[in-house]
Every structure is written in C-alpha cells, then in structure tokens.
Design a protein around this motif. Structure first.
Motif, PDB file in Angstrom:
ATOM      1  N   GLU A 185      77.815 -52.549 -17.175  1.00 38.53           N
ATOM      2  CA  GLU A 185      77.187 -51.353 -17.725  1.00 38.53           C
ATOM      3  C   GLU A 185      78.177 -50.190 -17.709  1.00 38.53           C
ATOM      4  OE1 GLU A 185      74.170 -51.091 -19.149  1.00 38.53           O
ATOM      5  OE2 GLU A 185      73.958 -53.246 -18.862  1.00 38.53           O
ATOM      6  N   LEU A 186      77.859 -49.160 -18.444  1.00 44.55           N
ATOM      7  CA  LEU A 186      78.723 -47.991 -18.572  1.00 44.55           C
ATOM      8  C   LEU A 186      79.052 -47.380 -17.220  1.00 44.55           C
ATOM      9  CD1 LEU A 186      80.154 -45.807 -20.211  1.00 44.55           C
ATOM     10  CD2 LEU A 186      77.947 -44.710 -20.519  1.00 44.55           C
ATOM     11  N   ALA A 187      78.052 -47.179 -16.366  1.00 42.76           N
ATOM     12  CA  ALA A 187      78.286 -46.565 -15.054  1.00 42.76           C
ATOM     13  C   ALA A 187      79.248 -47.402 -14.215  1.00 42.76           C
ATOM     14  CB  ALA A 187      76.965 -46.375 -14.319  1.00 42.76           C
ATOM     15  N   ASP A 188      79.162 -48.728 -14.316  1.00 42.16           N
ATOM     16  CA  ASP A 188      80.069 -49.612 -13.582  1.00 42.16           C
ATOM     17  C   ASP A 188      81.503 -49.448 -14.071  1.00 42.16           C
ATOM     18  OD1 ASP A 188      77.836 -50.674 -12.237  1.00 42.16           O
ATOM     19  OD2 ASP A 188      77.577 -52.229 -13.763  1.00 42.16           O
ATOM     20  N   ALA A 189      81.684 -49.379 -15.385  1.00 37.66           N
ATOM     21  CA  ALA A 189      83.025 -49.219 -15.955  1.00 37.66           C
ATOM     22  C   ALA A 189      83.635 -47.890 -15.525  1.00 37.66           C
ATOM     23  CB  ALA A 189      82.963 -49.303 -17.480  1.00 37.66           C
ATOM     24  N   VAL A 190      82.843 -46.826 -15.549  1.00 38.59           N
ATOM     25  CA  VAL A 190      83.338 -45.510 -15.131  1.00 38.59           C
ATOM     26  C   VAL A 190      83.755 -45.545 -13.665  1.00 38.59           C
ATOM     27  CG1 VAL A 190      82.676 -43.096 -14.753  1.00 38.59           C
ATOM     28  CG2 VAL A 190      82.055 -44.243 -16.890  1.00 38.59           C
ATOM     29  N   ALA A 191      82.959 -46.179 -12.813  1.00 39.44           N
ATOM     30  CA  ALA A 191      83.276 -46.261 -11.384  1.00 39.44           C
ATOM     31  C   ALA A 191      84.563 -47.057 -11.133  1.00 39.44           C
ATOM     32  CB  ALA A 191      82.107 -46.890 -10.621  1.00 39.44           C
ATOM     33  N   VAL A 192      84.712 -48.186 -11.802  1.00 35.03           N
ATOM     34  CA  VAL A 192      85.905 -49.018 -11.620  1.00 35.03           C
ATOM     35  C   VAL A 192      87.155 -48.273 -12.088  1.00 35.03           C
ATOM     36  CG1 VAL A 192      87.086 -51.098 -12.443  1.00 35.03           C
ATOM     37  CG2 VAL A 192      84.713 -51.228 -11.691  1.00 35.03           C
ATOM     38  N   MET A 193      87.078 -47.644 -13.247  1.00 36.38           N
ATOM     39  CA  MET A 193      88.242 -46.915 -13.756  1.00 36.38           C
ATOM     40  C   MET A 193      88.577 -45.711 -12.862  1.00 36.38           C
ATOM     41  SD  MET A 193      89.474 -48.572 -16.306  1.00 36.38           S
ATOM     42  CE  MET A 193      90.430 -47.460 -17.332  1.00 36.38           C
ATOM     43  N   ALA A 194      87.563 -45.053 -12.303  1.00 40.02           N
ATOM     44  CA  ALA A 194      87.799 -43.927 -11.393  1.00 40.02           C
ATOM     45  C   ALA A 194      88.541 -44.394 -10.143  1.00 40.02           C
ATOM     46  CB  ALA A 194      86.478 -43.261 -11.019  1.00 40.02           C
ATOM     47  N   GLU A 195      88.228 -45.591  -9.670  1.00 44.03           N
ATOM     48  CA  GLU A 195      88.936 -46.150  -8.505  1.00 44.03           C
ATOM     49  C   GLU A 195      90.431 -46.296  -8.779  1.00 44.03           C
ATOM     50  OE1 GLU A 195      87.178 -49.851  -7.360  1.00 44.03           O
ATOM     51  OE2 GLU A 195      85.238 -48.933  -6.918  1.00 44.03           O
ATOM     52  N   HIS A 196      90.796 -46.429 -10.042  1.00 46.38           N
ATOM     53  CA  HIS A 196      92.202 -46.600 -10.425  1.00 46.38           C
ATOM     54  C   HIS A 196      92.822 -45.323 -10.977  1.00 46.38           C
ATOM     55  CE1 HIS A 196      92.184 -50.887  -9.627  1.00 46.38           C
ATOM     56  NE2 HIS A 196      90.970 -50.894 -10.134  1.00 46.38           N
ATOM     57  N   GLY A 197      92.140 -44.190 -10.762  1.00 47.46           N
ATOM     58  CA  GLY A 197      92.714 -42.892 -11.110  1.00 47.46           C
ATOM     59  C   GLY A 197      92.437 -42.401 -12.520  1.00 47.46           C
TER      60      GLY A 197
END
Length: 80
Positions: A2-14
């Motif tokens: 889901e969108l929220a999951d993608a945003v969280a994963v990408m945020a973990e990588h800066g």
C-alpha cells in the motif's frame, strides 16, 4: 504494498515523498494517487525525482519508474 508502506520504506532509506491525488480511476471510482520520492538536497533547486509511482486504492502500485542515477540502490555482494 500500500501507499503508506511504500512511503515508510523509502523514508527509512532517506527519501522524502510528495503525493498528489489524481481523482477517481477509470470506471471503478477508486482513488488514484501519484507519489514522487526524492533525496533531500542542499541545493535550493528542486531535483528530479528518484522514483515515481502511481497507486490505485485497494490495488497497490500500478506503475513504478526508477531513475537509474538517483534511485535506491542495494549494495553489491561478492559471490561465494
């Protein structure tokens, strides 16, 4: 994913996310959203996105474009 999951994963990588609604998708009426991920830049100019995604509500990502120079990378591993 889901969108929220993608945003969280990408945020973990800066990466930061910029989202915008595109309205209802096709005849289903599901919401479509476009997300662009960027790495923070010290330059005041806006850099081009590292990743562009389209998400359909309830269906997940429908299109993902990754910039080969700016996008996320995984470390190279030596083969055994």
């Amino acid at each position: 994913m889901e969108l929220a999951d993608a945003v969280a994963v990408m945020a973990e990588h800066g990466f930061t996310a910029e989202q915008r609604a595109l309205g209802p998708w096709h005849s289903t009426g599901r919401a479509e959203r476009r997300v662009e991920f960027r790495q923070p830049s010290p330059s005041p100019r806006r850099t081009r996105p590292a990743v562009k995604c389209s998400f359909i509500e309830g269906a997940g990502p429908t299109c993902v474009l990754v910039d080969g120079l700016r996008g996320p990378r995984s470390p190279m591993r030596a083969s055994a």
